[in-house]
Design a protein around this motif. Structure first.
Motif, mmCIF file in Angstrom:
data_model
loop_
_atom_site.group_PDB
_atom_site.id
_atom_site.type_symbol
_atom_site.label_atom_id
_atom_site.label_comp_id
_atom_site.label_asym_id
_atom_site.label_seq_id
_atom_site.Cartn_x
_atom_site.Cartn_y
_atom_site.Cartn_z
ATOM 1 N N LYS A 58 -6.276 -15.306 4.438
ATOM 2 C CA LYS A 58 -7.478 -14.510 4.187
ATOM 3 C C LYS A 58 -7.283 -13.065 4.638
ATOM 4 N N ALA A 59 -7.723 -12.140 3.804
ATOM 5 C CA ALA A 59 -7.707 -10.725 4.188
ATOM 6 C C ALA A 59 -8.544 -10.559 5.445
ATOM 7 N N GLY A 60 -7.986 -9.872 6.446
ATOM 8 C CA GLY A 60 -8.705 -9.671 7.698
ATOM 9 C C GLY A 60 -8.733 -10.898 8.582
ATOM 10 N N SER A 61 -8.082 -11.973 8.152
ATOM 11 C CA SER A 61 -7.970 -13.225 8.921
ATOM 12 C C SER A 61 -9.286 -13.981 9.081
ATOM 13 N N TYR A 62 -10.223 -13.813 8.125
ATOM 14 C CA TYR A 62 -11.437 -14.615 8.213
ATOM 15 C C TYR A 62 -12.017 -14.879 6.823
ATOM 16 N N ILE A 107 0.852 -1.189 0.000
ATOM 17 C CA ILE A 107 0.000 0.000 0.000
ATOM 18 C C ILE A 107 0.893 1.247 0.000
ATOM 19 N N LEU A 108 0.520 2.236 -0.784
ATOM 20 C CA LEU A 108 1.276 3.476 -0.870
ATOM 21 C C LEU A 108 0.945 4.365 0.328
ATOM 22 N N SER A 109 1.876 5.210 0.725
ATOM 23 C CA SER A 109 1.604 6.080 1.868
ATOM 24 C C SER A 109 0.434 7.008 1.522
ATOM 25 N N ASN A 110 -0.468 7.159 2.466
ATOM 26 C CA ASN A 110 -1.666 7.995 2.321
ATOM 27 C C ASN A 110 -2.625 7.510 1.235
ATOM 28 N N GLU A 111 -2.513 6.261 0.811
ATOM 29 C CA GLU A 111 -3.427 5.729 -0.206
ATOM 30 C C GLU A 111 -4.714 5.270 0.474
ATOM 31 N N ALA A 112 -5.837 5.791 0.017
ATOM 32 C CA ALA A 112 -7.134 5.400 0.573
ATOM 33 C C ALA A 112 -7.443 3.951 0.202
ATOM 34 N N PRO A 113 -8.159 3.220 1.068
ATOM 35 C CA PRO A 113 -8.465 1.821 0.779
ATOM 36 C C PRO A 113 -9.144 1.614 -0.573
ATOM 37 N N LEU A 114 -10.082 2.489 -0.928
ATOM 38 C CA LEU A 114 -10.772 2.353 -2.212
ATOM 39 C C LEU A 114 -9.776 2.496 -3.375
ATOM 40 N N ASP A 115 -8.888 3.461 -3.288
ATOM 41 C CA ASP A 115 -7.886 3.659 -4.333
ATOM 42 C C ASP A 115 -6.911 2.483 -4.395
ATOM 43 N N TYR A 116 -6.549 1.974 -3.236
ATOM 44 C CA TYR A 116 -5.623 0.842 -3.143
ATOM 45 C C TYR A 116 -6.198 -0.397 -3.834
ATOM 46 N N VAL A 117 -7.429 -0.756 -3.483
ATOM 47 C CA VAL A 117 -8.016 -1.974 -4.043
ATOM 48 C C VAL A 117 -8.301 -1.807 -5.542
ATOM 49 N N ARG A 118 -8.655 -0.603 -5.961
ATOM 50 C CA ARG A 118 -8.858 -0.343 -7.395
ATOM 51 C C ARG A 118 -7.534 -0.466 -8.145
ATOM 52 N N ARG A 119 -6.462 0.105 -7.578
ATOM 53 C CA ARG A 119 -5.144 0.031 -8.217
ATOM 54 C C ARG A 119 -4.692 -1.419 -8.375
ATOM 55 N N LEU A 120 -4.901 -2.225 -7.346
ATOM 56 C CA LEU A 120 -4.481 -3.621 -7.418
ATOM 57 C C LEU A 120 -5.304 -4.407 -8.439
ATOM 58 N N ALA A 121 -6.613 -4.232 -8.434
ATOM 59 C CA ALA A 121 -7.461 -4.949 -9.400
ATOM 60 C C ALA A 121 -7.094 -4.554 -10.828
ATOM 61 N N MET A 163 -7.840 -12.271 -25.322
ATOM 62 C CA MET A 163 -9.087 -12.509 -24.594
ATOM 63 C C MET A 163 -9.157 -11.599 -23.377
ATOM 64 N N PRO A 164 -10.366 -11.322 -22.880
ATOM 65 C CA PRO A 164 -10.513 -10.450 -21.710
ATOM 66 C C PRO A 164 -9.810 -11.038 -20.484
ATOM 67 N N VAL A 165 -9.230 -10.161 -19.679
ATOM 68 C CA VAL A 165 -8.549 -10.591 -18.454
ATOM 69 C C VAL A 165 -9.210 -9.903 -17.264
ATOM 70 N N LEU A 166 -9.620 -10.717 -16.290
ATOM 71 C CA LEU A 166 -10.250 -10.225 -15.081
ATOM 72 C C LEU A 166 -9.236 -10.228 -13.946
ATOM 73 N N GLY A 167 -9.116 -9.081 -13.282
ATOM 74 C CA GLY A 167 -8.295 -8.970 -12.085
ATOM 75 C C GLY A 167 -9.172 -8.506 -10.938
ATOM 76 N N ALA A 168 -8.844 -8.936 -9.737
ATOM 77 C CA ALA A 168 -9.643 -8.548 -8.573
ATOM 78 C C ALA A 168 -8.769 -8.531 -7.331
ATOM 79 N N ASP A 169 -9.207 -7.778 -6.348
ATOM 80 C CA ASP A 169 -8.529 -7.762 -5.066
ATOM 81 C C ASP A 169 -9.534 -7.367 -3.991
ATOM 82 N N THR A 170 -9.308 -7.873 -2.788
ATOM 83 C CA THR A 170 -10.211 -7.618 -1.664
ATOM 84 C C THR A 170 -9.397 -7.197 -0.445
ATOM 85 N N VAL A 171 -9.869 -6.159 0.245
ATOM 86 C CA VAL A 171 -9.243 -5.757 1.499
ATOM 87 C C VAL A 171 -10.311 -5.541 2.557
ATOM 88 N N VAL A 172 -9.904 -5.763 3.788
ATOM 89 C CA VAL A 172 -10.751 -5.521 4.952
ATOM 90 C C VAL A 172 -10.240 -4.247 5.612
#
Length: 187
Positions: free
Chosen positions: A144-148, A33-47, A62-71
C-alpha cells in the motif's frame, strides 16, 4: 466494455461498486519519480501513462482507464514500502500528522485522453511503536502507498479526511464518473 490498466483489487472493487463492466489488463510502466517532479505531476504522468500504454496494448477498440495513488507528507512521496523498516518509517512520519493523498485518473480512447487528479487531506492519530509493529504484522501495509489502507485495518488510525474517501482507497468515484461522461461512455 471498459479496460482497467491496473492489477489493483481495490480499483476493480470500486469499478464494480459503480456498476461498470470491465476487464483488467495490467501494464508495466516505470514508476520512478523524476527529479524535481511535483507529486501532482507525478501521479498525473503515471495515470496517463498507464492509460495510454493500456490503449496501445488493447487493440484500441474500447476505453482504457489508468490510475495511480501516492501519499505525500512534507513534499515527500511515500510509495509502497520496501520492507518492514521502510513501512515503520512511513507510519512514524504519518503518526499525529496531516498528509495528502493524490489520485490520478486517466481515460484513453481513439478521440484522445482525459484525466484528473484528486487531492485529499488525511489526518492520522498518534501511533505507538506497538501499534505500528502490530499493524505491520497484519500484512496490510505491504503493498500500500504510504503503508496503510484506509478501507482496512489502517482506517482506525484516521482521525478525519477532507476530500474523497474513494480516492484514498485508489479511485475517486465521482470524478471517474465525470471522466466517463466526458468521453460519452454509457455502461
Amino acid at each position: 466494455m471498459l479496460l482497467l490498466a491496473s492489477q489493483s483489487p481495490r480499483r476493480a472493487e470500486l469499478l464494480k461498486q459503480m456498476g461498470l463492466v470491465f476487464q483488467t489488463m495490467p501494464v508495466d510502466l516505470d514508476e520512478t519519480i523524476l527529479s524535481n517532479e511535483a507529486p501532482l505531476d507525478y501521479v498525473r504522468r503515471l495515470a496517463c501513462g498507464k492509460s495510454a500504454l493500456g490503449w496501445q496494448k488493447s487493440g484500441q477498440n474500447m476505453p482504457v482507464l489508468g490510475a495511480d495513488t501516492v501519499v505525500v507528507i512534507n513534499h515527500l512521496v511515500l510509495g509502497k514500502p520496501q520492507d518492514k523498516a521502510d513501512a515503520q518509517r512511513m507510519l512514524r512520519l504519518l503518526s499525529d500528522n496531516i498528509h495528502h493523498v493524490y489520485t490520478g485518473v486517466a481515460l484513453t480512447t481513439g478521440e484522445g485522453q482525459v484525466y484528473c487528479v484528486v487531492k485529499t487531506q488525511v489526518k492520522f492519530a498518534a501511533l505507538s511503536v506497538q501499534q505500528i509493529d502490530d499493524y505491520w504484522h497484519s500484512g496490510e501495509p505491504v503493498d500500500k502507498a504510504g503503508s496503510y489502507a484506509i478501507q482496512g485495518l489502517g482506517g482506525q488510525f484516521v482521525e478525519n479526511i477532507q476530500g474523497s474517501y474513494s480516492a484514498v482507497v485508489g479511485l475517486p468515484l465521482f470524478e471517474t464518473r465525470q471522466l466517463l461522461n466526458k468521453i460519452g461512455y454509457q455502461p
